[in-house]
Design an enzyme around this catalytic site. Structure first.
Site, short mmCIF file in Angstrom:
data_model
loop_
_atom_site.label_atom_id
_atom_site.label_comp_id
_atom_site.label_asym_id
_atom_site.label_seq_id
_atom_site.Cartn_x
_atom_site.Cartn_y
_atom_site.Cartn_z
N GLU A 1 48.96 61.94 41.98
CA GLU A 1 48.46 63.08 42.23
C GLU A 1 46.98 63.28 42.05
O GLU A 1 46.33 62.96 41.05
CB GLU A 1 48.96 63.84 41.33
CG GLU A 1 48.79 65.38 41.35
CD GLU A 1 49.83 66.41 40.75
OE1 GLU A 1 50.95 66.00 40.31
OE2 GLU A 1 49.40 67.67 40.49
N LYS B 1 61.76 61.60 36.46
CA LYS B 1 60.23 61.26 36.76
C LYS B 1 59.50 61.55 35.26
O LYS B 1 59.64 62.53 34.77
CB LYS B 1 59.43 62.07 37.85
CG LYS B 1 58.10 61.76 38.01
CD LYS B 1 57.59 62.25 39.22
CE LYS B 1 57.36 63.59 39.56
NZ LYS B 1 56.58 64.34 38.47
#
Ligand SMILES: Nc1nc(=O)c2c([nH]1)NC[C@@H]1CN(c3ccc(C(=O)N[C@@H](CCC(=O)O)C(=O)O)cc3)CN21
Ligand SMILES: CC(C)C(=O)C(=O)O
Ligand SMILES: [Mg+2]
Length: 282
Positions: free
Chosen positions: A199, A130
Protein backbone atom coordinates in the site's frame (compact mmCIF):
# COMPACT_ATOMS: atom_id res chain seq x y z
CA UNK A 1 -22.07 -25.42 0.80
CA UNK A 2 -20.15 -26.83 -2.15
CA UNK A 3 -22.86 -29.46 -2.64
CA UNK A 4 -25.60 -26.84 -2.51
CA UNK A 5 -23.80 -24.86 -5.20
CA UNK A 6 -23.51 -27.97 -7.36
CA UNK A 7 -27.24 -28.57 -7.10
CA UNK A 8 -28.26 -24.95 -7.52
CA UNK A 9 -26.20 -24.36 -10.66
CA UNK A 10 -25.17 -26.90 -13.24
CA UNK A 11 -22.21 -28.14 -11.37
CA UNK A 12 -18.65 -28.39 -12.51
CA UNK A 13 -18.15 -25.02 -14.13
CA UNK A 14 -19.28 -23.10 -11.05
CA UNK A 15 -17.21 -25.27 -8.73
CA UNK A 16 -14.13 -24.60 -10.86
CA UNK A 17 -14.73 -20.87 -10.80
CA UNK A 18 -14.48 -20.76 -7.00
CA UNK A 19 -11.39 -18.69 -6.30
CA UNK A 20 -8.89 -20.14 -3.85
CA UNK A 21 -5.27 -19.47 -2.92
CA UNK A 22 -4.06 -21.87 -5.62
CA UNK A 23 -6.03 -20.22 -8.42
CA UNK A 24 -4.57 -16.86 -7.36
CA UNK A 25 -1.06 -18.31 -7.57
CA UNK A 26 -1.93 -19.72 -11.01
CA UNK A 27 -2.94 -16.23 -12.12
CA UNK A 28 0.44 -14.81 -11.16
CA UNK A 29 2.23 -17.75 -12.80
CA UNK A 30 0.25 -17.16 -16.03
CA UNK A 31 0.68 -13.36 -15.99
CA UNK A 32 -3.03 -12.77 -15.43
CA UNK A 33 -3.93 -9.80 -13.22
CA UNK A 34 -5.73 -10.37 -9.93
CA UNK A 35 -8.66 -8.13 -8.94
CA UNK A 36 -9.68 -7.37 -5.38
CA UNK A 37 -12.19 -4.97 -3.79
CA UNK A 38 -13.40 -4.35 -0.27
CA UNK A 39 -16.95 -5.10 0.85
CA UNK A 40 -18.60 -4.60 4.21
CA UNK A 41 -22.15 -5.88 3.67
CA UNK A 42 -24.31 -8.44 1.86
CA UNK A 43 -25.42 -6.30 -1.09
CA UNK A 44 -21.97 -5.10 -2.10
CA UNK A 45 -20.54 -8.59 -1.65
CA UNK A 46 -23.18 -9.95 -4.02
CA UNK A 47 -22.54 -7.27 -6.66
CA UNK A 48 -18.77 -7.70 -6.48
CA UNK A 49 -19.02 -11.48 -6.60
CA UNK A 50 -21.38 -11.36 -9.59
CA UNK A 51 -18.88 -9.06 -11.36
CA UNK A 52 -16.35 -11.90 -10.95
CA UNK A 53 -13.80 -10.03 -8.85
CA UNK A 54 -11.25 -12.56 -7.55
CA UNK A 55 -10.93 -11.51 -3.93
CA UNK A 56 -13.31 -9.74 -1.55
CA UNK A 57 -11.60 -8.09 1.40
CA UNK A 58 -13.56 -7.18 4.50
CA UNK A 59 -11.05 -4.47 5.31
CA UNK A 60 -10.74 -2.73 8.63
CA UNK A 61 -11.16 0.39 6.45
CA UNK A 62 -14.71 -0.51 7.50
CA UNK A 63 -14.08 1.79 10.46
CA UNK A 64 -13.48 4.82 8.26
CA UNK A 65 -15.74 4.04 5.29
CA UNK A 66 -18.83 2.60 7.00
CA UNK A 67 -18.55 3.49 10.69
CA UNK A 68 -17.26 7.06 10.35
CA UNK A 69 -14.08 6.85 12.46
CA UNK A 70 -11.01 8.92 11.54
CA UNK A 71 -8.70 5.89 11.56
CA UNK A 72 -9.00 2.09 11.51
CA UNK A 73 -7.77 1.81 15.10
CA UNK A 74 -11.17 1.65 16.80
CA UNK A 75 -12.44 -1.33 14.79
CA UNK A 76 -13.05 -4.38 16.99
CA UNK A 77 -12.91 -8.10 16.26
CA UNK A 78 -16.69 -8.18 16.81
CA UNK A 79 -17.14 -5.44 14.16
CA UNK A 80 -15.08 -7.54 11.74
CA UNK A 81 -17.03 -10.71 12.53
CA UNK A 82 -20.41 -8.99 12.13
CA UNK A 83 -19.53 -7.49 8.74
CA UNK A 84 -17.68 -10.56 7.47
CA UNK A 85 -20.75 -12.69 8.23
CA UNK A 86 -22.88 -10.34 6.13
CA UNK A 87 -20.37 -10.37 3.27
CA UNK A 88 -20.10 -14.16 3.42
CA UNK A 89 -23.85 -14.47 2.80
CA UNK A 90 -23.51 -12.47 -0.40
CA UNK A 91 -20.53 -14.11 -2.03
CA UNK A 92 -20.21 -17.40 -3.83
CA UNK A 93 -17.02 -17.55 -5.86
CA UNK A 94 -14.65 -14.83 -4.69
CA UNK A 95 -12.03 -15.65 -2.10
CA UNK A 96 -13.12 -14.05 1.18
CA UNK A 97 -10.33 -12.38 3.19
CA UNK A 98 -10.84 -10.47 6.45
CA UNK A 99 -8.47 -8.06 8.22
CA UNK A 100 -7.40 -8.78 11.77
CA UNK A 101 -8.05 -5.39 13.40
CA UNK A 102 -5.69 -3.35 15.61
CA UNK A 103 -4.83 -4.99 18.96
CA UNK A 104 -6.09 -8.45 18.01
CA UNK A 105 -2.51 -9.49 17.11
CA UNK A 106 1.02 -8.12 17.66
CA UNK A 107 0.26 -7.98 21.39
CA UNK A 108 2.88 -10.54 22.42
CA UNK A 109 0.23 -13.27 22.81
CA UNK A 110 0.51 -15.51 19.77
CA UNK A 111 -2.06 -18.03 21.03
CA UNK A 112 -4.60 -15.20 21.19
CA UNK A 113 -3.71 -14.15 17.64
CA UNK A 114 -4.44 -17.67 16.40
CA UNK A 115 -7.77 -17.71 18.27
CA UNK A 116 -8.76 -14.32 16.86
CA UNK A 117 -7.87 -15.39 13.32
CA UNK A 118 -9.81 -18.59 13.97
CA UNK A 119 -12.92 -16.63 14.88
CA UNK A 120 -12.85 -14.82 11.55
CA UNK A 121 -12.77 -18.23 9.84
CA UNK A 122 -15.00 -20.29 12.11
CA UNK A 123 -17.64 -17.77 13.19
CA UNK A 124 -17.48 -15.25 10.35
CA UNK A 125 -16.81 -17.61 7.38
CA UNK A 126 -13.72 -15.84 6.03
CA UNK A 127 -11.33 -18.09 4.11
CA UNK A 128 -8.14 -16.20 4.92
CA UNK A 129 -6.98 -13.37 7.18
CA UNK A 130 -4.77 -10.34 6.52
CA UNK A 131 -2.23 -9.02 9.01
CA UNK A 132 -0.22 -5.79 8.72
CA UNK A 133 3.52 -6.02 9.30
CA UNK A 134 6.86 -7.55 8.37
CA UNK A 135 9.62 -9.47 10.11
CA UNK A 136 8.31 -8.51 13.57
CA UNK A 137 5.26 -10.76 13.04
CA UNK A 138 6.61 -13.73 11.07
CA UNK A 139 6.34 -16.03 14.14
CA UNK A 140 2.74 -14.97 14.60
CA UNK A 141 1.93 -15.49 10.93
CA UNK A 142 3.57 -18.92 10.97
CA UNK A 143 1.43 -19.92 13.97
CA UNK A 144 -1.78 -18.84 12.19
CA UNK A 145 -0.78 -20.78 9.08
CA UNK A 146 0.02 -23.87 11.20
CA UNK A 147 -3.58 -23.70 12.42
CA UNK A 148 -4.69 -24.13 8.82
CA UNK A 149 -5.56 -20.51 8.14
CA UNK A 150 -4.16 -18.88 4.99
CA UNK A 151 -2.56 -15.50 5.67
CA UNK A 152 -2.28 -12.47 3.39
CA UNK A 153 0.52 -10.03 4.25
CA UNK A 154 0.34 -6.21 4.11
CA UNK A 155 3.35 -3.85 3.90
CA UNK A 156 3.99 -0.19 3.09
CA UNK A 157 1.35 2.17 4.43
CA UNK A 158 -0.11 -0.11 7.07
CA UNK A 159 -2.92 2.09 8.42
CA UNK A 160 -2.94 0.47 11.87
CA UNK A 161 0.47 2.16 12.38
CA UNK A 162 -0.83 5.60 11.34
CA UNK A 163 0.39 7.28 14.53
CA UNK A 164 3.85 5.75 14.13
CA UNK A 165 3.98 7.15 10.58
CA UNK A 166 2.63 10.54 11.65
CA UNK A 167 -0.25 10.30 9.19
CA UNK A 168 -1.30 8.39 6.07
CA UNK A 169 1.93 8.89 4.10
CA UNK A 170 3.74 7.20 1.24
CA UNK A 171 6.20 4.63 2.63
CA UNK A 172 9.59 3.20 1.57
CA UNK A 173 10.87 6.55 0.29
CA UNK A 174 14.48 6.31 1.53
CA UNK A 175 16.96 3.65 0.38
CA UNK A 176 17.01 2.20 3.89
CA UNK A 177 13.20 2.08 4.07
CA UNK A 178 13.01 0.47 0.63
CA UNK A 179 15.57 -2.18 1.61
CA UNK A 180 13.69 -2.87 4.84
CA UNK A 181 10.44 -3.30 2.92
CA UNK A 182 12.03 -5.75 0.48
CA UNK A 183 13.54 -7.77 3.36
CA UNK A 184 10.14 -7.81 5.11
CA UNK A 185 8.42 -8.99 1.91
CA UNK A 186 10.91 -11.83 1.47
CA UNK A 187 10.47 -12.83 5.12
CA UNK A 188 6.68 -12.90 4.75
CA UNK A 189 6.94 -15.12 1.68
CA UNK A 190 9.34 -17.39 3.61
CA UNK A 191 6.83 -17.51 6.51
CA UNK A 192 4.21 -18.81 4.07
CA UNK A 193 1.81 -15.98 3.27
CA UNK A 194 -0.16 -16.80 0.11
CA UNK A 195 -0.21 -13.18 -1.16
CA UNK A 196 0.98 -9.73 -0.16
CA UNK A 197 -0.70 -6.31 -0.25
CA UNK A 198 1.58 -3.32 -0.90
CA UNK A 199 0.00 0.00 0.00
CA UNK A 200 1.17 3.50 -0.94
CA UNK A 201 4.75 2.90 -2.08
CA UNK A 202 6.55 4.00 -5.26
CA UNK A 203 5.76 2.03 -8.40
CA UNK A 204 9.47 1.19 -8.79
CA UNK A 205 9.75 -0.34 -5.33
CA UNK A 206 6.49 -2.24 -5.86
CA UNK A 207 7.81 -3.59 -9.18
CA UNK A 208 11.00 -4.78 -7.47
CA UNK A 209 9.07 -6.61 -4.76
CA UNK A 210 6.67 -8.12 -7.29
CA UNK A 211 9.58 -9.47 -9.35
CA UNK A 212 11.43 -10.86 -6.34
CA UNK A 213 8.45 -12.70 -4.87
CA UNK A 214 6.91 -15.90 -6.23
CA UNK A 215 3.57 -15.23 -4.48
CA UNK A 216 0.98 -12.74 -5.85
CA UNK A 217 1.55 -9.10 -4.91
CA UNK A 218 -1.57 -6.92 -4.84
CA UNK A 219 -1.12 -3.17 -4.91
CA UNK A 220 -3.09 -0.15 -3.72
CA UNK A 221 -1.29 3.05 -4.62
CA UNK A 222 1.67 0.91 -5.69
CA UNK A 223 1.64 1.22 -9.49
CA UNK A 224 0.67 -1.12 -12.28
CA UNK A 225 3.52 -3.65 -12.04
CA UNK A 226 1.88 -5.50 -9.16
CA UNK A 227 0.22 -8.85 -9.91
CA UNK A 228 -3.15 -7.37 -8.96
CA UNK A 229 -4.94 -4.31 -7.64
CA UNK A 230 -7.19 -3.58 -4.69
CA UNK A 231 -9.33 -0.53 -3.93
CA UNK A 232 -11.89 0.42 -1.32
CA UNK A 233 -15.16 -0.13 -3.18
CA UNK A 234 -16.76 3.10 -1.93
CA UNK A 235 -13.74 5.05 -3.24
CA UNK A 236 -13.89 3.59 -6.78
CA UNK A 237 -17.64 4.15 -6.95
CA UNK A 238 -17.35 7.77 -5.80
CA UNK A 239 -19.34 7.27 -2.61
CA UNK A 240 -16.57 8.49 -0.32
CA UNK A 241 -17.04 12.22 0.27
CA UNK A 242 -14.04 12.57 2.59
CA UNK A 243 -10.49 12.95 1.23
CA UNK A 244 -9.92 10.75 -1.82
CA UNK A 245 -6.31 9.49 -2.10
CA UNK A 246 -4.48 10.24 -5.36
CA UNK A 247 -4.22 6.53 -6.25
CA UNK A 248 -8.02 6.13 -6.43
CA UNK A 249 -9.77 6.12 -9.80
CA UNK A 250 -13.44 7.02 -9.42
CA UNK A 251 -15.36 4.88 -11.92
CA UNK A 252 -18.62 6.63 -11.08
CA UNK A 253 -20.00 9.33 -8.82
CA UNK A 254 -22.61 7.23 -7.05
CA UNK A 255 -22.54 9.52 -4.02
CA UNK A 256 -23.94 12.39 -6.09
CA UNK A 257 -26.38 10.08 -7.87
CA UNK A 258 -27.72 8.72 -4.60
CA UNK A 259 -28.16 12.21 -3.20
CA UNK A 260 -30.00 13.31 -6.35
CA UNK A 261 -32.38 10.33 -6.19
CA UNK A 262 -33.09 11.02 -2.53
CA UNK A 263 -33.79 14.70 -3.26
CA UNK A 264 -36.23 13.72 -6.03
CA UNK A 265 -38.02 11.37 -3.62
CA UNK A 266 -38.29 14.17 -1.05
CA UNK A 267 -39.70 16.51 -3.68
CA UNK A 268 -42.22 13.92 -4.89
CA UNK A 269 -43.47 13.27 -1.36
CA UNK A 270 -43.65 16.94 -0.47
CA UNK A 271 -45.58 17.74 -3.68
CA UNK A 272 -47.95 14.81 -3.27
CA UNK A 273 -46.66 13.06 -6.39
CA UNK A 274 -45.58 9.92 -4.60
CA UNK A 275 -47.23 7.48 -4.27
CA UNK A 276 -49.61 7.21 -7.24
CA UNK A 277 -52.67 4.97 -7.34
CA UNK A 278 -50.52 2.29 -8.98
CA UNK A 279 -48.10 2.47 -6.11
CA UNK A 280 -50.86 1.81 -3.57
CA UNK A 281 -53.66 -0.73 -2.94
CA UNK A 282 -57.36 -0.58 -3.68
N1 LIG B 1 -11.78 5.21 1.99
C1 LIG B 1 -10.58 4.73 2.25
N2 LIG B 1 -9.74 4.43 1.24
C2 LIG B 1 -8.52 3.92 1.46
O1 LIG B 1 -7.78 3.64 0.48
C3 LIG B 1 -8.10 3.70 2.81
C4 LIG B 1 -9.01 4.02 3.84
N3 LIG B 1 -10.22 4.53 3.54
N4 LIG B 1 -8.69 3.82 5.14
C5 LIG B 1 -7.51 3.07 5.47
C6 LIG B 1 -6.43 3.38 4.55
C7 LIG B 1 -5.93 4.81 4.66
N5 LIG B 1 -5.53 5.07 3.31
C8 LIG B 1 -4.99 6.26 2.87
C9 LIG B 1 -5.45 7.47 3.32
C10 LIG B 1 -4.89 8.64 2.88
C11 LIG B 1 -3.83 8.62 1.99
C12 LIG B 1 -3.23 9.90 1.55
O2 LIG B 1 -3.53 10.95 2.07
N6 LIG B 1 -2.33 9.88 0.58
C13 LIG B 1 -1.75 11.04 -0.02
C14 LIG B 1 -0.23 11.03 0.10
C15 LIG B 1 0.18 11.66 1.39
C16 LIG B 1 1.68 11.83 1.56
O3 LIG B 1 2.48 10.93 1.25
O4 LIG B 1 2.07 12.89 2.02
C17 LIG B 1 -2.13 11.09 -1.49
O5 LIG B 1 -1.98 12.14 -2.10
O6 LIG B 1 -2.65 10.07 -2.00
C18 LIG B 1 -3.37 7.41 1.53
C19 LIG B 1 -3.96 6.24 1.96
C20 LIG B 1 -5.75 3.94 2.48
N7 LIG B 1 -6.83 3.24 3.14
C1 LIG C 1 -7.13 -1.08 1.56
C2 LIG C 1 -7.03 -2.49 1.97
C3 LIG C 1 -5.75 -3.14 1.54
C4 LIG C 1 -7.26 -2.67 3.44
O1 LIG C 1 -6.46 -3.16 4.20
C5 LIG C 1 -8.56 -2.24 3.99
O2 LIG C 1 -9.47 -1.91 3.21
O3 LIG C 1 -8.70 -2.24 5.21
MG1 LIG D 1 -6.98 -2.91 6.28
Amino acid sequence: MFFKRLVKNDGVKRLQSKVNINSLQNKKDNNQKITMLTAYDYQFAKLIDEAEIDVILVGDSLGMVVLGYDTTLEVTLDDMIYHTQAVARGRENALLVADLPFMTYKTGNIAQTVKNAGQLIKTAKAEAVKLEGGREIVDEIAAVIRAGIPVMGHLGLTPQSVHQFGGFKVQGQTDAAAEKLIADALALEEAGVFALVLECISRDLAAKVTNQLSIPVIGIGAGRSCDGQVLVVHDMLGINNQFVPKFVREYDNLGEKVKKAIKTYKQDVEQGEFPTAGESFS
